[in-house]
Design an enzyme around this catalytic site. Structure first.
Site, mmCIF file in Angstrom:
data_model
loop_
_atom_site.group_PDB
_atom_site.id
_atom_site.type_symbol
_atom_site.label_atom_id
_atom_site.label_comp_id
_atom_site.label_asym_id
_atom_site.label_seq_id
_atom_site.Cartn_x
_atom_site.Cartn_y
_atom_site.Cartn_z
ATOM 1 N N ASN A 42 2.248 13.060 -6.976
ATOM 2 C CA ASN A 42 2.107 13.062 -8.433
ATOM 3 C C ASN A 42 2.291 14.461 -9.005
ATOM 4 O O ASN A 42 1.829 15.444 -8.436
ATOM 5 C CB ASN A 42 0.735 12.508 -8.838
ATOM 6 C CG ASN A 42 0.556 11.074 -8.366
ATOM 7 O OD1 ASN A 42 1.534 10.409 -8.039
ATOM 8 N ND2 ASN A 42 -0.671 10.604 -8.318
ATOM 9 N N ILE A 43 2.908 14.493 -10.184
ATOM 10 C CA ILE A 43 3.102 15.788 -10.834
ATOM 11 C C ILE A 43 2.000 16.059 -11.853
ATOM 12 O O ILE A 43 1.962 17.122 -12.468
ATOM 13 C CB ILE A 43 4.515 15.889 -11.470
ATOM 14 C CG1 ILE A 43 4.745 14.793 -12.509
ATOM 15 C CG2 ILE A 43 5.582 15.829 -10.384
ATOM 16 C CD1 ILE A 43 6.107 14.895 -13.223
ATOM 17 N N GLY A 79 -2.079 4.215 -3.490
ATOM 18 C CA GLY A 79 -1.272 4.011 -4.693
ATOM 19 C C GLY A 79 0.155 4.497 -4.603
ATOM 20 O O GLY A 79 0.658 5.103 -5.539
ATOM 21 N N HIS A 111 5.863 17.073 -4.876
ATOM 22 C CA HIS A 111 6.935 16.871 -5.865
ATOM 23 C C HIS A 111 6.787 17.790 -7.077
ATOM 24 O O HIS A 111 7.373 17.529 -8.128
ATOM 25 C CB HIS A 111 6.975 15.399 -6.318
ATOM 26 C CG HIS A 111 7.431 14.461 -5.236
ATOM 27 N ND1 HIS A 111 7.310 13.079 -5.312
ATOM 28 C CD2 HIS A 111 8.018 14.701 -4.030
ATOM 29 C CE1 HIS A 111 7.806 12.533 -4.215
ATOM 30 N NE2 HIS A 111 8.228 13.493 -3.415
ATOM 31 N N LEU A 145 -2.617 -1.467 -4.793
ATOM 32 C CA LEU A 145 -2.797 -2.668 -5.608
ATOM 33 C C LEU A 145 -2.128 -3.883 -4.976
ATOM 34 O O LEU A 145 -2.677 -4.990 -4.973
ATOM 35 C CB LEU A 145 -2.211 -2.433 -7.009
ATOM 36 C CG LEU A 145 -2.484 -3.504 -8.042
ATOM 37 C CD1 LEU A 145 -3.972 -3.739 -8.228
ATOM 38 C CD2 LEU A 145 -1.832 -3.120 -9.373
HETATM 39 N N1 APR Z 1 -4.507 1.077 -7.947
HETATM 40 C C1 APR Z 1 -3.860 1.171 -6.755
HETATM 41 N N2 APR Z 1 -2.531 1.060 -6.635
HETATM 42 C C2 APR Z 1 -1.821 0.851 -7.745
HETATM 43 C C3 APR Z 1 -2.413 0.735 -9.023
HETATM 44 C C4 APR Z 1 -3.834 0.854 -9.106
HETATM 45 N N3 APR Z 1 -4.490 0.762 -10.250
HETATM 46 N N4 APR Z 1 -1.426 0.522 -9.933
HETATM 47 C C5 APR Z 1 -0.276 0.492 -9.257
HETATM 48 N N5 APR Z 1 -0.495 0.683 -7.936
HETATM 49 C C6 APR Z 1 0.475 0.760 -6.838
HETATM 50 C C7 APR Z 1 1.666 -0.164 -7.007
HETATM 51 O O1 APR Z 1 1.394 -1.439 -6.425
HETATM 52 C C8 APR Z 1 2.766 0.580 -6.260
HETATM 53 O O2 APR Z 1 2.807 0.209 -4.887
HETATM 54 O O3 APR Z 1 0.995 2.069 -6.847
HETATM 55 C C9 APR Z 1 2.324 2.059 -6.345
HETATM 56 C C10 APR Z 1 3.175 2.905 -7.277
HETATM 57 O O4 APR Z 1 4.476 3.000 -6.760
HETATM 58 P P1 APR Z 1 5.614 3.871 -7.466
HETATM 59 O O5 APR Z 1 5.670 3.547 -8.901
HETATM 60 O O6 APR Z 1 6.849 3.677 -6.652
HETATM 61 O O7 APR Z 1 5.052 5.371 -7.331
HETATM 62 P P2 APR Z 1 5.110 6.359 -6.096
HETATM 63 O O8 APR Z 1 5.025 5.645 -4.797
HETATM 64 O O9 APR Z 1 4.137 7.438 -6.354
HETATM 65 O O10 APR Z 1 6.581 6.943 -6.253
HETATM 66 C C11 APR Z 1 7.013 7.944 -5.363
HETATM 67 O O11 APR Z 1 9.016 8.211 -6.616
HETATM 68 O O12 APR Z 1 10.294 8.382 -8.529
HETATM 69 C C12 APR Z 1 9.597 9.058 -7.585
HETATM 70 O O13 APR Z 1 8.990 11.281 -7.744
HETATM 71 C C13 APR Z 1 8.536 9.996 -8.080
HETATM 72 O O14 APR Z 1 6.598 10.767 -6.880
HETATM 73 C C14 APR Z 1 7.328 9.623 -7.258
HETATM 74 C C15 APR Z 1 7.925 8.901 -6.070
#
Ligand code: APR
Length: 251
Positions: free
Chosen positions: A94-95, A177, A111, A204
């Protein structure tokens, strides 16, 4: 943070931990990548072609993050650090700065950070002075060539050597997450597991990498994380004493 080898517990966080604070995730319904094309705003090529659009996108992210607050999941990890100290490292994709605002200090932003800027003239990283679309001067050299200090697709994440050392040496790896859609973070569970760590996912919904964890718990981060931290602090979540298998030799 001097030594990364020997940290007992490595926690990887993704957008899901900040979702309940009001920061949109990327790939869920209504997520950031639904409203924007990655290649338009999150690549070095996009910045070269249309810097104004890219700066506006991140200026909006910076303002949005400033208006939200950490949630119980961030606070629980800060509570864990207060007890474990150097035995814990949070690696975040996370940023936002919600871990720090909750009180965590051992946080590696692989990141980058939306609150920081990097100067394309002198390479200094500094606190982002204001909206970067207005081309404020670099506090170090005065040139007006600041970009957000975030890692775009096609760029090298920060701290990979340190993260690798931490993963290889840890007893416990927990991902919170994150969808497991983006490498190299998606592969951390495999590295940690191969070197003997017990692995746990708190998310989630099932992610793209759920099958690689020893255990996966589904639910809201604000619920799952405080409960897991309570387990750790009460000794109910003790990772296997010593390593289940000796770590394989490192090439
Ligand atoms: N509690 C737990 N998990 C959650 C919640 C919650 N309240 N809300 C959403 N999630 C989960 C979703 O089910 C999903 O699997 O968080 C995850 C979010 O996934 P992404 O949107 O893909 O985010 P992330 O994995 O951090 O993305 C990685 O992608 O675009 C790039 O640089 C960006 O750092 C980011 C990287």
């Amino acid at each position: 943070m001097d030594s990364f080898n020997g940290i007992r517990l490595v926690v990887l966080t993704g957008a899901g931990i900040s979702a309940e604070s009001g920061v949109p995730t990327f790939r869920d319904a209504g997520g950031l990548w639904e409203g924007h094309r990655v290649e338009d705003v999150a690549t070095p090529e996009a910045f070269e072609l249309d810097p104004v659009t890219v700066q506006r996108f991140y200026d909006a992210r910076r303002r949005a993050v400033a208006s939200v607050a950490p949630n119980p999941a961030h606070h629980a990890l800060a509570r864990l650090e207060a007890e474990l100290g150097d035995d814990l490292l949070v690696v975040t994709q996370n940023i936002d700065d919600l871990h720090e605002r909750a009180g965590s200090t051992r946080v590696l932003h692989m990141h980058g950070e939306i609150g920081r800027a990097r100067c394309l003239a002198c390479e200094q990283r500094s606190e982002a002075p204001s909206d970067l679309v207005d081309e404020p001067p670099c506090p170090a050299c005065g040139e007006r060539m600041l970009r957000p200090d975030v890692v775009w697709f096609g760029e090298m994440p920060y701290g990979l050597d340190e993260i690798d050392a931490a993963l290889v040496g840890c007893e416990r790896f927990v991902a919170i997450g994150t969808s497991g859609a983006v490498h190299p973070a998606a592969g951390f569970v495999l590295t940690a597991g191969a070197f003997g760590a017990a692995t746990l996912e708190l998310n989630l919904a099932a992610s793209e990498i759920t099958e690689f964890f020893d255990e996966s718990r589904l639910g809201l981060a604000s619920d799952l994380v405080p409960r897991w931290v309570d387990e750790v602090l009460s000794g109910r979540d003790s990772p296997p004493a010593g390593r289940a298998t000796p770590p394989p030799p490192r090439a």
